[in-house]
Design an enzyme around this catalytic site. Sequence first.
Site, short mmCIF file in Angstrom:
data_model
loop_
_atom_site.label_atom_id
_atom_site.label_comp_id
_atom_site.label_asym_id
_atom_site.label_seq_id
_atom_site.Cartn_x
_atom_site.Cartn_y
_atom_site.Cartn_z
N LYS A 93 0.83 -1.21 0.00
CA LYS A 93 0.00 0.00 0.00
C LYS A 93 0.87 1.26 0.00
O LYS A 93 0.61 2.19 -0.76
CB LYS A 93 -0.92 -0.04 1.23
CG LYS A 93 -1.88 1.11 1.33
CD LYS A 93 -3.06 0.76 2.23
CE LYS A 93 -2.77 0.95 3.70
NZ LYS A 93 -2.67 2.36 4.10
N GLY A 115 -4.54 8.71 5.26
CA GLY A 115 -3.58 9.75 5.64
C GLY A 115 -2.46 9.87 4.63
O GLY A 115 -1.97 10.97 4.34
N ARG A 163 -7.00 13.96 11.83
CA ARG A 163 -5.58 13.60 11.93
C ARG A 163 -4.66 14.82 11.76
O ARG A 163 -4.99 15.77 11.06
CB ARG A 163 -5.27 12.49 10.92
CG ARG A 163 -6.06 11.25 11.36
CD ARG A 163 -5.73 10.03 10.62
NE ARG A 163 -4.36 9.62 10.78
CZ ARG A 163 -3.83 8.65 10.03
NH1 ARG A 163 -4.54 8.05 9.11
NH2 ARG A 163 -2.57 8.30 10.21
N GLN A 169 5.71 9.58 5.80
CA GLN A 169 4.72 10.37 5.07
C GLN A 169 5.16 11.82 4.95
O GLN A 169 5.02 12.43 3.89
CB GLN A 169 3.35 10.30 5.76
CG GLN A 169 2.70 8.94 5.65
CD GLN A 169 1.34 8.88 6.31
OE1 GLN A 169 0.91 9.85 6.95
NE2 GLN A 169 0.67 7.76 6.18
N ASP A 195 3.16 0.14 12.16
CA ASP A 195 1.81 -0.26 11.75
C ASP A 195 1.43 -1.63 12.31
O ASP A 195 0.25 -2.00 12.29
CB ASP A 195 1.70 -0.27 10.22
CG ASP A 195 1.69 1.13 9.64
OD1 ASP A 195 1.52 2.09 10.42
OD2 ASP A 195 1.86 1.27 8.42
N LYS A 233 -3.11 7.68 14.73
CA LYS A 233 -3.35 6.86 13.54
C LYS A 233 -4.86 6.80 13.25
O LYS A 233 -5.62 7.57 13.79
CB LYS A 233 -2.74 5.47 13.75
CG LYS A 233 -1.22 5.48 13.82
CD LYS A 233 -0.64 5.84 12.47
CE LYS A 233 0.88 5.85 12.52
NZ LYS A 233 1.44 6.36 11.26
N ARG A 287 -4.31 4.00 18.47
CA ARG A 287 -3.88 2.60 18.45
C ARG A 287 -3.21 2.14 19.74
O ARG A 287 -2.91 0.95 19.87
CB ARG A 287 -2.98 2.34 17.23
CG ARG A 287 -3.77 2.26 15.94
CD ARG A 287 -2.94 1.76 14.77
NE ARG A 287 -3.74 1.70 13.55
CZ ARG A 287 -3.25 1.69 12.32
NH1 ARG A 287 -1.93 1.75 12.14
NH2 ARG A 287 -4.06 1.62 11.27
N ARG A 342 -6.51 -1.97 10.52
CA ARG A 342 -5.53 -2.87 11.14
C ARG A 342 -6.06 -3.45 12.46
O ARG A 342 -5.71 -4.56 12.83
CB ARG A 342 -4.19 -2.16 11.34
CG ARG A 342 -3.60 -1.69 10.02
CD ARG A 342 -2.11 -1.46 10.05
NE ARG A 342 -1.70 -0.69 8.89
CZ ARG A 342 -1.55 -1.20 7.66
NH1 ARG A 342 -1.74 -2.48 7.43
NH2 ARG A 342 -1.20 -0.43 6.64
C1 S3P Z 1 3.41 5.43 5.77
C2 S3P Z 1 4.14 5.86 6.83
C3 S3P Z 1 3.77 5.61 8.23
C4 S3P Z 1 2.75 4.49 8.33
C5 S3P Z 1 1.63 4.65 7.35
C6 S3P Z 1 2.17 4.66 5.93
C7 S3P Z 1 3.87 5.74 4.40
O1 S3P Z 1 3.18 6.77 8.78
O2 S3P Z 1 2.25 4.41 9.64
O3 S3P Z 1 0.72 3.59 7.47
O4 S3P Z 1 3.37 5.14 3.43
O5 S3P Z 1 4.76 6.60 4.27
P1 S3P Z 1 4.05 7.97 9.42
O6 S3P Z 1 4.79 8.64 8.32
O7 S3P Z 1 3.00 8.89 10.03
O8 S3P Z 1 4.96 7.37 10.43
#
Ligand code: S3P
Length: 424
Positions: A24, A92, A120, A166, A311, A338, A342, A384
């Site tokens: 994903k 997100g 968020r 992210q 995650d 999240k 969580r 999840r």
């Molecule tokens: C993700 C980064 C993580 C993860 C999210 C996907 C990504 O989040 O928890 O499910 O694809 O870059 P954070 O960047 O907030 O740590």
Amino acid sequence: MSDVRTFSLPSRPFQAEVELPGDKSLGHRALILAAMADGDSVVAGLSSGADIAATRRAIAALGVGGAGDAIVSPGIDAWTAPRAPLDCGNSGTTVRLLAGALAGSPVSATLVGDDSLMRRPMARIVEPLRLLGADVSASPAGTPPIVVVGRPLHGARVALAISSAQVRTSVALAALSADGPTRLSSPPGFRDHTERWLAHLGRGRAEGEATFIVEPGPVPPLDLQLPGDPSSAAFLWAAAAIRPGSRLVTPGVSMNPGRTGFLDILDRMGATVEVENGEPVMGDPVGTVTVTGAALQGILIEGALTVRALDELPLVAVLAAAADGETVVDGASELRVKESDRIESSVALARAAGGRARATPEGFIVSGKDAAAPTTVDARADHRVAMAGAVASLARGSSVSVAGFSAAAVSWPEFAEVLEGLWS
Ligand code: S3P
């Protein structure tokens, strides 16, 4: 319509090999990079989950075409302004990554989502994007709607306080449209998919473990097969780990070091984990993972390991309930922001799985092996948590009903059938 699904899984061990949905995290990145490129891309293996569908819909609203594996884009400079706010659903990653890409584009857009997404935190992207000159804003509470007015950007030095892939990716995508290089740093432990792909595409280079220099310029159309999603595989790996004598083979999984923390945790808890390296995808490692179950013991999870398993921590709560002794998860305050809180979800899952559990300010503590009567756990509108609830029935040794199970469709609509099929 009742959205409760009861899991009552066989107590005997299983042997299985499973084909996983495409990753994903990488799927979002592939779709957005393909949308930024001028030309025809092929991205095979996109997951059928709602999050990936949200990114697909959002780029379509910017004038990007294609169906199935094909993405046909006029390039970021020819994106068209969307006629309505972009609905990012529960995702997100979609909001944060698209906001970055839009910042240096010629269009303006508003990004919204479901109730959970509208709560968020977004200041984490707004502030660093502004360092590049971006016109980006969030609500007064620092949440969506996010409003981006695309404009020319400049290179910057961006030192982030949190280890978030992210946020790094949001800044990196904006930095591709800047007039000079951007130097990006943060604490380590994050999944560095974007950095590896950009380096492979000639758009930047890593300096040490946690610094990346983005070289602005166009990205070429992509032609790739996404590896399997380790965050989806984790539910099945956990099922194998909980049932001594079970053995599960998962070919072609993303082995990015920021994603393999859960495998390190399984290994430290006593399961056997074997990885056979495969062919990397655009510089990002891939492997075949085999997990064999054994008696599990509690462990301490903290520091970069927490980030590398972020995650999967609700699932760790379930495993901990099946283990001897105490499991402590620390340094995990990010779990509070999240899809659900969580930390609270993990405590509820550990209890549903038959353990004793309590929340701490930055994590949770579980001690294992207690009750065994059937029970119910609430998915809390979090995919999840829904899937971990199903696995909790294995740890508990009796049925677990998951209220709101349909949330699983955000990342893996076929999960329940795949899990139940492990024994066939
Ligand atoms: C993700 C980064 C993580 C993860 C999210 C996907 C990504 O989040 O928890 O499910 O694809 O870059 P954070 O960047 O907030 O740590």
